[in-house]
Motif scaffolding. Structure first.
Motif, mmCIF file in Angstrom:
data_model
loop_
_atom_site.group_PDB
_atom_site.id
_atom_site.type_symbol
_atom_site.label_atom_id
_atom_site.label_comp_id
_atom_site.label_asym_id
_atom_site.label_seq_id
_atom_site.Cartn_x
_atom_site.Cartn_y
_atom_site.Cartn_z
ATOM 1 N N MET A 1 -4.711 -99.630 91.202
ATOM 2 C CA MET A 1 -5.968 -100.231 91.645
ATOM 3 C C MET A 1 -6.991 -99.127 91.928
ATOM 4 N N ALA A 2 -8.201 -99.306 91.403
ATOM 5 C CA ALA A 2 -9.251 -98.322 91.655
ATOM 6 C C ALA A 2 -9.621 -98.314 93.130
ATOM 7 N N LYS A 3 -9.899 -97.134 93.655
ATOM 8 C CA LYS A 3 -10.346 -97.037 95.037
ATOM 9 C C LYS A 3 -11.762 -97.587 95.148
ATOM 10 N N THR A 4 -12.048 -98.193 96.303
ATOM 11 C CA THR A 4 -13.373 -98.759 96.536
ATOM 12 C C THR A 4 -14.018 -98.084 97.736
ATOM 13 N N ALA A 5 -15.285 -97.708 97.583
ATOM 14 C CA ALA A 5 -16.044 -97.076 98.654
ATOM 15 C C ALA A 5 -17.180 -97.988 99.072
ATOM 16 N N LEU A 6 -17.373 -98.138 100.379
ATOM 17 C CA LEU A 6 -18.522 -98.881 100.918
ATOM 18 C C LEU A 6 -19.492 -97.869 101.503
ATOM 19 N N VAL A 70 -20.823 -107.277 106.743
ATOM 20 C CA VAL A 70 -20.291 -105.979 106.314
ATOM 21 C C VAL A 70 -18.987 -105.686 107.052
ATOM 22 N N GLU A 71 -18.949 -106.011 108.341
ATOM 23 C CA GLU A 71 -17.706 -105.813 109.092
ATOM 24 C C GLU A 71 -16.577 -106.650 108.498
ATOM 25 N N GLN A 72 -16.869 -107.885 108.125
ATOM 26 C CA GLN A 72 -15.856 -108.744 107.504
ATOM 27 C C GLN A 72 -15.393 -108.175 106.171
ATOM 28 N N ARG A 73 -16.324 -107.613 105.407
ATOM 29 C CA ARG A 73 -15.944 -107.023 104.120
ATOM 30 C C ARG A 73 -15.017 -105.823 104.332
ATOM 31 N N LEU A 74 -15.303 -105.019 105.331
ATOM 32 C CA LEU A 74 -14.462 -103.858 105.626
ATOM 33 C C LEU A 74 -13.070 -104.270 106.086
ATOM 34 N N ILE A 83 -12.785 -95.884 101.242
ATOM 35 C CA ILE A 83 -13.747 -94.901 101.747
ATOM 36 C C ILE A 83 -14.925 -95.638 102.362
ATOM 37 N N LEU A 84 -15.256 -95.301 103.596
ATOM 38 C CA LEU A 84 -16.451 -95.822 104.265
ATOM 39 C C LEU A 84 -17.402 -94.662 104.502
ATOM 40 N N ILE A 85 -18.638 -94.815 104.066
ATOM 41 C CA ILE A 85 -19.655 -93.791 104.304
ATOM 42 C C ILE A 85 -20.773 -94.417 105.124
ATOM 43 N N ASN A 86 -20.825 -94.039 106.386
ATOM 44 C CA ASN A 86 -21.878 -94.503 107.293
ATOM 45 C C ASN A 86 -23.082 -93.582 107.124
ATOM 46 N N ASN A 87 -24.033 -94.021 106.310
ATOM 47 C CA ASN A 87 -25.159 -93.168 105.954
ATOM 48 C C ASN A 87 -26.515 -93.728 106.391
ATOM 49 N N ALA A 88 -26.603 -95.012 106.682
ATOM 50 C CA ALA A 88 -27.904 -95.617 106.992
ATOM 51 C C ALA A 88 -28.556 -94.947 108.197
ATOM 52 N N GLY A 89 -29.849 -94.736 108.105
ATOM 53 C CA GLY A 89 -30.558 -94.125 109.231
ATOM 54 C C GLY A 89 -32.037 -93.973 108.950
ATOM 55 N N PHE A 90 -32.783 -93.619 109.978
ATOM 56 C CA PHE A 90 -34.200 -93.312 109.824
ATOM 57 C C PHE A 90 -34.592 -92.341 110.922
ATOM 58 N N GLY A 91 -35.730 -91.699 110.737
ATOM 59 C CA GLY A 91 -36.197 -90.725 111.719
ATOM 60 C C GLY A 91 -37.430 -91.206 112.455
ATOM 61 N N LEU A 92 -37.682 -90.571 113.590
ATOM 62 C CA LEU A 92 -38.869 -90.848 114.394
ATOM 63 C C LEU A 92 -39.553 -89.521 114.733
ATOM 64 N N PRO A 93 -40.838 -89.557 115.072
ATOM 65 C CA PRO A 93 -41.489 -88.339 115.547
ATOM 66 C C PRO A 93 -40.767 -87.768 116.767
ATOM 67 N N LEU A 94 -40.882 -86.463 116.956
ATOM 68 C CA LEU A 94 -40.166 -85.809 118.057
ATOM 69 C C LEU A 94 -40.747 -86.134 119.429
ATOM 70 N N ALA A 95 -41.989 -86.607 119.471
ATOM 71 C CA ALA A 95 -42.653 -86.868 120.756
ATOM 72 C C ALA A 95 -42.140 -88.186 121.343
ATOM 73 N N PHE A 96 -41.010 -88.111 121.997
ATOM 74 C CA PHE A 96 -40.373 -89.306 122.571
ATOM 75 C C PHE A 96 -41.333 -90.086 123.457
ATOM 76 N N ARG A 133 -10.554 -92.877 104.237
ATOM 77 C CA ARG A 133 -11.498 -91.823 104.626
ATOM 78 C C ARG A 133 -12.764 -92.457 105.166
ATOM 79 N N ILE A 134 -13.277 -91.883 106.236
ATOM 80 C CA ILE A 134 -14.550 -92.311 106.804
ATOM 81 C C ILE A 134 -15.441 -91.084 106.912
ATOM 82 N N LEU A 135 -16.632 -91.174 106.349
ATOM 83 C CA LEU A 135 -17.621 -90.105 106.463
ATOM 84 C C LEU A 135 -18.816 -90.642 107.247
ATOM 85 N N ASN A 136 -19.158 -89.964 108.326
ATOM 86 C CA ASN A 136 -20.306 -90.315 109.142
ATOM 87 C C ASN A 136 -21.402 -89.288 108.905
#
Length: 254
Positions: A1-6, A70-74, A83-96, A133-136
């Motif tokens: 079976m081929a490995k599957t990555a999310l 997505v949790e149900q799929r995992l 393989i799970l790759i947690n990659n989603a993200g965004f940035g904000l200006p540094l001036a909190f 494998r999990i990559l964060n």
């Protein structure tokens, strides 16, 4: 079976590059992002080029019901995710102090709560099989004071280090990927024109190199992957630098 990555955040940038490199290795894919059109186009390319199966999940991970899919799929043991790759993200200006606090809360949720929940969902079936494998995807900002972005990524690195120690003996490795400035559309989404971030050309990385090095490090069961000698040196210096100097380093770029 081929490995599957999310892969989350798969519609562009590092997420799309992970998809391309894993497909080239023969992995089937589950691509997660909000932009269905971008996912459809990437899936079309990957199917045509690599003849792999590609599943699309156009969801907003900050919405509990959609994230739950997505949790149900995992957790679906009949269609295992290797393989799970947690990659989603965004940035904000540094001036909190000038940022909208609701934006900051969404930023915290996407960088901390979402990967924590998805990792939790993936772990049980991976541990039952005895491999996975999990990559964060974190950042070198985890090692340098850099507003709430560095704080979120610092949590991800600390969690990944602990989880790798805990679960690698049972066959499931967890790796925090800590790239520096990388040529993707991440900064453009913050409203920054290319080349206007105030960062020397030497410090910019190619997404293909970041992904290839991080996958190699994950294969070697490393808890932390810092692609490129430049950022390995920077993070080493940051560990021993006075806090005031580390903070000044963190102020570079936007």
């Amino acid at each position: 079976m081929a490995k599957t990555a999310l892969i989350t955040g798969a519609s562009s940038g590092l997420g799309a590059e992970y998809a391309r490199q894993l497909a080239a290795k023969g992995a089937d894919l589950v691509l997660v992002a909000r932009d269905r059109d971008a996912l459809d186009e990437l899936a079309r390319q990957l199917r045509a080029t690599h003849r792999v199966a590609v599943e699309i999940m156009a969801v907003d991970l900050l919405k509990p019901r959609q994230r739950g899919k997505v949790e149900q799929r995992l957790a679906d043991e009949s269609r295992p995710i290797e393989i799970l790759i947690n990659n989603a993200g965004f940035g904000l200006p540094l001036a909190f102090e000038r940022n909208d606090i609701d934006d900051e809360v969404r930023h915290l949720d996407l960088h901390v709560e979402v990967p924590m929940r998805l990792t939790h969902a993936a772990l049980a079936p991976m541990l039952a099989r005895g491999h996975g494998r999990i990559l964060n995807v974190a950042s070198v900002a985890a090692f340098i004071p850099r507003s709430t972005y560095g704080a979120c990524k610092g949590w991800l690195v600390s969690f990944s280090r602990w989880a790798n120690l805990r679960y690698a003996p049972r066959g499931v490795t967890v790796t925090a990927v800590c790239p520096g400035y990388t040529h993707t559309n991440f900064h453009e989404r913050m409203g920054l024109a290319p080349g206007k971030e105030g960062v020397a050309d030497l410090m910019w990385l190619d997404a293909r190199v970041v992904v290839a090095e991080s996958l190699r490090d994950a294969g070697r069961r490393k808890a932390v992957s810092v692609p490129s000698w430049r950022y390995k040196a920077l993070t080493t210096i940051a560990r021993f630098a006075p806090p005031s100097l580390a903070a000044r380093i963190g102020e570079s770029g936007r």
